[in-house]
Design an enzyme around this catalytic site. Structure first.
Site, PDB file in Angstrom:
ATOM      1  N   ASP A 134       0.817  -1.212   0.000  1.00  0.00           N
ATOM      2  CA  ASP A 134       0.000   0.000   0.000  1.00  0.00           C
ATOM      3  C   ASP A 134       0.853   1.265   0.000  1.00  0.00           C
ATOM      4  O   ASP A 134       0.641   2.190  -0.787  1.00  0.00           O
ATOM      5  CB  ASP A 134      -0.921  -0.028   1.224  1.00  0.00           C
ATOM      6  CG  ASP A 134      -1.878   1.141   1.268  1.00  0.00           C
ATOM      7  OD1 ASP A 134      -1.424   2.272   1.542  1.00  0.00           O
ATOM      8  OD2 ASP A 134      -3.085   0.930   1.049  1.00  0.00           O
ATOM      9  N   TRP A 165      -5.367   1.692  -0.046  1.00  0.00           N
ATOM     10  CA  TRP A 165      -5.344   0.862  -1.248  1.00  0.00           C
ATOM     11  C   TRP A 165      -5.489  -0.617  -0.896  1.00  0.00           C
ATOM     12  O   TRP A 165      -6.101  -1.384  -1.630  1.00  0.00           O
ATOM     13  CB  TRP A 165      -4.060   1.116  -2.044  1.00  0.00           C
ATOM     14  CG  TRP A 165      -3.894   2.550  -2.420  1.00  0.00           C
ATOM     15  CD1 TRP A 165      -2.811   3.347  -2.186  1.00  0.00           C
ATOM     16  CD2 TRP A 165      -4.849   3.389  -3.087  1.00  0.00           C
ATOM     17  NE1 TRP A 165      -3.026   4.617  -2.649  1.00  0.00           N
ATOM     18  CE2 TRP A 165      -4.275   4.671  -3.213  1.00  0.00           C
ATOM     19  CE3 TRP A 165      -6.142   3.178  -3.580  1.00  0.00           C
ATOM     20  CZ2 TRP A 165      -4.948   5.739  -3.813  1.00  0.00           C
ATOM     21  CZ3 TRP A 165      -6.820   4.248  -4.176  1.00  0.00           C
ATOM     22  CH2 TRP A 165      -6.216   5.502  -4.285  1.00  0.00           C
ATOM     23  N   ASP A 166      -4.939  -1.033   0.244  1.00  0.00           N
ATOM     24  CA  ASP A 166      -5.157  -2.404   0.708  1.00  0.00           C
ATOM     25  C   ASP A 166      -6.636  -2.670   0.947  1.00  0.00           C
ATOM     26  O   ASP A 166      -7.178  -3.706   0.539  1.00  0.00           O
ATOM     27  CB  ASP A 166      -4.397  -2.652   2.013  1.00  0.00           C
ATOM     28  CG  ASP A 166      -2.951  -3.052   1.793  1.00  0.00           C
ATOM     29  OD1 ASP A 166      -2.643  -3.607   0.729  1.00  0.00           O
ATOM     30  OD2 ASP A 166      -2.128  -2.820   2.688  1.00  0.00           O
ATOM     31  N   LEU A 167      -7.284  -1.756   1.638  1.00  0.00           N
ATOM     32  CA  LEU A 167      -8.687  -1.958   1.993  1.00  0.00           C
ATOM     33  C   LEU A 167      -9.584  -1.948   0.758  1.00  0.00           C
ATOM     34  O   LEU A 167     -10.500  -2.772   0.623  1.00  0.00           O
ATOM     35  CB  LEU A 167      -9.130  -0.884   2.984  1.00  0.00           C
ATOM     36  CG  LEU A 167      -8.442  -0.951   4.355  1.00  0.00           C
ATOM     37  CD1 LEU A 167      -8.765   0.284   5.181  1.00  0.00           C
ATOM     38  CD2 LEU A 167      -8.838  -2.212   5.099  1.00  0.00           C
ATOM     39  N   GLY A 170      -8.907  -5.163  -1.227  1.00  0.00           N
ATOM     40  CA  GLY A 170      -9.566  -6.309  -0.622  1.00  0.00           C
ATOM     41  C   GLY A 170     -11.042  -6.363  -0.958  1.00  0.00           C
ATOM     42  O   GLY A 170     -11.593  -7.428  -1.261  1.00  0.00           O
TER      43      GLY A 170
END
Length: 407
Positions: A134, A165-167, A170
């Site tokens: 991220d 960006w990770d969230l 996902g």
């Protein structure tokens, strides 16, 4: 927790945030998620935040409700076992989420050789296979040059603290898995879906007009705490508390004017400048003048008094709080929010634990489950998913290929 995906079995072989949160979303809607880890834990098993004894609250949060099996993934037998679990039969199975490399023992080709209708959702850093997380992906988005106080040099970046960006990746991976599963139901065909953080970040910038903004204009400057393109900023009350007030729509702006009783001053500025602040762009362009009026009005009110007038007028606002304050004071965010349930986890602490963020009207919501202990479901998964006998499972334990609960 809901049962809308009841019967679906998803296998997870992933670390960090995007892959595990993808499967957490699916689990909260009823999917059965089996997570395999290296014996002793993977690279995120001890990641901060941690308790005083080193137990990872991060790992607990991402993996609550999942079935945990611990495997020696460094051995050929262990790797083969992971492949067998991912590709095990079942109409609602053959669904695998991973952030392992495209090539290797968890490649889609190897999985599809075992199960032709296999669906593999692969979270990646960059689409070309380059390593990225991220924070490194965010570095190239230009956002760190837009974030922070206006006086900072353009070449001094300000990193964010939320792994956005990770969230988002996902969530997009969960959506992609459901799309691939629907296609399989219609065609019988499996698929590999690759979801790179870099592409999620780039397309998000495109969707919100920021790429076009740069191409047809220029890079956006730092704005401090000012809202871009509309009217919004933090203001300080008479007792030193900070509140965020936003006026994007005309109605929101008229509510601010009413609440703070600044109509006459606003009209005077409009006459002076020859503008109408009913227009969002004009409010943004002349925000410094309006902020001065708003701050002067807020500075005469305590937080309690400000809350009263802002609420009465229907202003879009909120008070700045530390998370510890929000947990105890902000009704409906965590406290008194049915999304959360008090749950005691393996680290030994009970705390508000989130379930599904969406509410399915008319369906009963079950409380969020606790996190597993590492390897807690090893024997259960081997017996129920692979159909291994007690003797076969015992042999795997004796040979160090699998491990039971890790405390």
């Amino acid at each position: 927790m809901y049962d809308v995906l009841k019967g679906m079995r998803v296998v997870e072989g992933a670390s960090f945030i995007a892959g595990p949160i993808c499967c957490q979303h699916l689990l909260q809607l009823g999917a059965d998620v089996i997570r395999f880890d290296m014996i002793g834990g993977g690279p995120d098993y001890s990641r901060w935040p941690v308790t005083a004894t080193g137990a990872s609250l991060y790992w607990e949060g991402l993996n609550k409700g999942k079935k945990s099996i611990a495997i020696d993934l460094s051995s050929e037998r262990g790797r083969d076992l992971a492949v067998r679990i991912a590709t095990a039969p079942g109409d609602d199975a053959g669904l695998f989420v991973t952030n392992y490399p495209v090539e290797g023992f968890l490649s889609h080709e190897r999985l599809a050789a075992r199960r032709s209708d296999m669906i593999t959702v692969r979270v990646m850093g960059w689409a070309d296979g380059r390593n990225g997380v991220d924070y490194t992906v965010n570095a190239v988005t230009g956002l760190p040059a837009m974030t922070g106080p206006t006086g900072l040099p353009q070449d001094q970046p300000v990193n964010h603290v939320l792994p956005a960006w990770d969230l988002i990746t996902g969530s997009y991976a969960a959506f992609s898995l459901m799309a691939a599963e629907r296609q399989r139901r219609l065609t019988g065909q499996g698929a590999e879906v690759r979801v790179p953080l870099s592409d999620v970040a780039a397309t998000s910038l495109g969707h919100t007009g920021q790429i076009a903004e740069v191409v047809v204009g220029a890079d956006r400057p730092r704005l401090g705490n000012d809202l871009f393109g509309a009217l919004g900023r933090d203001f300080v009350t008479a007792d030193g508390r900070r509140v965020m007030i936003v006026a994007i729509t005309g109605k929101q702006w008229s509510s601010v004017v009413e609440a703070l009783e600044i109509g006459a001053q606003v009209s005077a500025i409009e006459a002076e400048l020859g503008v109408a602040f009913a227009h969002e762009g004009q409010r943004y362009h002349h925000r410094a003048r309006l902020f001065e009026l708003m701050q002067a009005a807020i500075a005469r009110l305590s937080l309690a008094d400000a809350a009263g007038v802002l609420e009465k007028a229907g202003v879009c606002w909120s008070v700045y709080r530390k998370l510890s304050e929000t947990i105890s004071e902000e009704r409906g965010f965590i406290r008194d929010n049915p999304v959360f349930a008090e749950q005691r986890h393996p680290a030994g602490f009970a705390y508000p634990t989130p379930g599904a963020a969406a509410t399915f009207a008319g369906l009963g919501r079950a409380p969020a489950p606790r996190a597993p202990r590492l390897g807690e479901h090893t024997d259960e998964v081997l017996a129920e998913v692979l159909g291994l006998s007690t003797a076969e499972i015992a042999r795997l334990h004796d040979d160090g290929i699998v491990a039971g609960p890790h405390s």
